[in-house]
Design a protein around this motif. Structure first.
Motif, short mmCIF file in Angstrom:
data_model
loop_
_atom_site.label_atom_id
_atom_site.label_comp_id
_atom_site.label_asym_id
_atom_site.label_seq_id
_atom_site.Cartn_x
_atom_site.Cartn_y
_atom_site.Cartn_z
N TRP A 175 -0.64 -1.67 7.46
CA TRP A 175 -1.26 -2.75 6.69
C TRP A 175 -2.26 -2.21 5.66
N GLY A 176 -2.54 -3.09 4.70
CA GLY A 176 -3.55 -2.77 3.71
C GLY A 176 -3.80 -3.98 2.84
N HIS A 177 -4.98 -4.05 2.23
CA HIS A 177 -5.29 -5.13 1.29
C HIS A 177 -4.84 -4.71 -0.10
N PHE A 178 -4.02 -5.54 -0.72
CA PHE A 178 -3.41 -5.23 -2.01
C PHE A 178 -4.45 -5.47 -3.11
N THR A 179 -5.32 -4.49 -3.28
CA THR A 179 -6.43 -4.61 -4.24
C THR A 179 -6.10 -4.01 -5.60
N GLY A 180 -5.03 -3.25 -5.67
CA GLY A 180 -4.69 -2.56 -6.91
C GLY A 180 -3.44 -3.13 -7.56
N THR A 181 -2.59 -2.23 -8.07
CA THR A 181 -1.39 -2.65 -8.78
C THR A 181 -0.17 -1.90 -8.27
N PRO A 202 -3.68 1.85 6.76
CA PRO A 202 -3.69 2.30 8.16
C PRO A 202 -2.42 1.93 8.91
N TRP A 203 -2.26 2.56 10.07
CA TRP A 203 -1.07 2.37 10.93
C TRP A 203 -1.52 2.35 12.38
N GLU A 204 -0.88 1.49 13.18
CA GLU A 204 -1.20 1.43 14.60
C GLU A 204 0.05 1.19 15.43
N VAL A 205 0.01 1.66 16.66
CA VAL A 205 1.03 1.33 17.66
C VAL A 205 0.66 -0.02 18.26
N LEU A 206 1.64 -0.89 18.41
CA LEU A 206 1.41 -2.18 19.06
C LEU A 206 1.70 -2.08 20.55
N ASP A 207 2.97 -1.80 20.90
CA ASP A 207 3.38 -1.70 22.30
C ASP A 207 4.35 -0.54 22.46
N LYS A 232 -4.08 -9.42 -5.35
CA LYS A 232 -5.21 -10.34 -5.29
C LYS A 232 -6.07 -10.10 -4.06
N GLY A 233 -5.88 -8.93 -3.46
CA GLY A 233 -6.63 -8.62 -2.26
C GLY A 233 -5.98 -9.13 -1.00
N GLU A 234 -4.76 -9.66 -1.13
CA GLU A 234 -4.07 -10.20 0.04
C GLU A 234 -3.72 -9.11 1.04
N LEU A 235 -3.72 -9.48 2.32
CA LEU A 235 -3.38 -8.54 3.38
C LEU A 235 -1.86 -8.40 3.45
N VAL A 236 -1.37 -7.20 3.17
CA VAL A 236 0.05 -6.90 3.25
C VAL A 236 0.30 -6.16 4.55
N GLU A 237 1.14 -6.73 5.41
CA GLU A 237 1.43 -6.14 6.71
C GLU A 237 2.91 -5.80 6.81
N VAL A 238 3.20 -4.67 7.41
CA VAL A 238 4.58 -4.26 7.69
C VAL A 238 4.67 -4.03 9.20
N PHE A 239 5.58 -4.75 9.84
CA PHE A 239 5.80 -4.60 11.28
C PHE A 239 7.16 -3.95 11.50
#
Length: 280
Positions: free
Chosen positions: A201-207, A181-186, A214-221
């Motif tokens: 952002w997304g949870h890295f559940t795959g490869t 998913p993607w969102e506007v912050l400000d 490991k299911g970690e939350l990967v965020e891009v700002f």
């Protein structure tokens, strides 16, 4: 006329992102039963909290040439967006207008084969670049794909955009996330030149390149500016973010907590906190 659905697409809810919902799950895209549960949960959330899904415009033309044979299904992405976003903008706000415009552009670029059918952009004036890289016009951007545009400025050993095709660029990310998913912050300025910050952002559940998440939350700002015309069509878009950090995390070369040091990744909207607390 619609194009024939590609056999490699598990569903119209997982066309570009085909990762599993959980690390401990099947390791495959979501099944029909899992997607049905997603849609049911989405409807329950909307009714219980009075929420609305994002608006992606220009999806109803019966003559649209769809890349995967039909309209994309954003149920999965919308569910994650509503549950995990950090901002809840009023429906009549500039932030919501910008967010829906970008989501519409992403939908058209990712799913409409013919760039002449992309109504979110000014066909004659549209240009887009990332991190000072090449400026692509509407036809060029459609030919190479969003990943090559947004990763163009990376060193070739991180992302070799000149030698990766549209199909190849999307194949690299197919199995990493179930949705992204993607969102506007400000939003810092209104039309004609809109400046805004954003989060992907997304949870890295795959490869990714054989590195198992490991299911970690990967965020891009990031930050972006977008010049729009009087029809609110995109004319000139410049995007800025740390692309190398993103790829390094997916390759397993960098830990998630070593990225985004200047962003407040822990902030969430009150609704998201409530839902997540009940789900855990």
């Amino acid at each position: 006329m619609a194009t024939k659905t590609e056999p490699s697409v598990p569903s119209l809810a997982q066309t570009h992102m085909q990762g599993p919902g959980k690390v401990t799950g099947s390791g495959k895209p979501l099944s029909k039963e899992e997607l049905d549960a997603v849609k049911e949960e989405l409807e329950v959330l909307k009714e219980k909290y009075g929420l609305k899904e994002p608006v992606r415009s220009f999806m109803d033309d019966p003559e649209t040439k769809w890349r995967f044979g039909g309209q994309p299904d954003y149920s999965l992405t919308n569910l994650y967006y509503l549950k995990q976003r950090t901002k809840e903008h009023p429906e009549d706000s500039l932030e919501k207008v910008v967010e829906n415009l970008v989501k519409t552009w992403e939908m058209e670029r990712s799913h409409k084969l013919d760039p002449k059918e992309h109504k979110s952009v000014d066909q004659e004036k549209f240009l887009i670049s990332a991190n000072g890289g090449k400026k692509y016009d509407n036809v060029e951007a459609n030919q190479v794909g969003n990943y090559n545009v947004l990763l163009d400025a990376c060193p070739a050993d991180v992302w070799d955009s000149k030698n990766i095709t549209w199909e190849g660029s999307h194949d690299k990310f197919h199995n990493a996330f179930a949705a992204f998913p993607w969102e506007v912050l400000d939003v810092y300025s209104g039309p004609p030149k809109v400046a805004f910050s954003w989060r992907h952002w997304g949870h890295f559940t795959g490869t990714y390149e054989e590195n198992q998440g490991k299911g970690e939350l990967v965020e891009v700002f990031g930050f972006a500016t977008a010049v729009v015309n009087d029809k609110l069509q995109l004319c000139d878009v410049e995007v800025f973010y740390d692309a190398q950090d993103f790829i390094s995390v997916l390759k397993g070369e960098k830990k998630v907590d070593a990225t985004n040091s200047s962003w407040n990744a822990g902030a969430t909207c009150p609704f998201a906190k409530t839902v997540l607390a009940k789900d855990n």
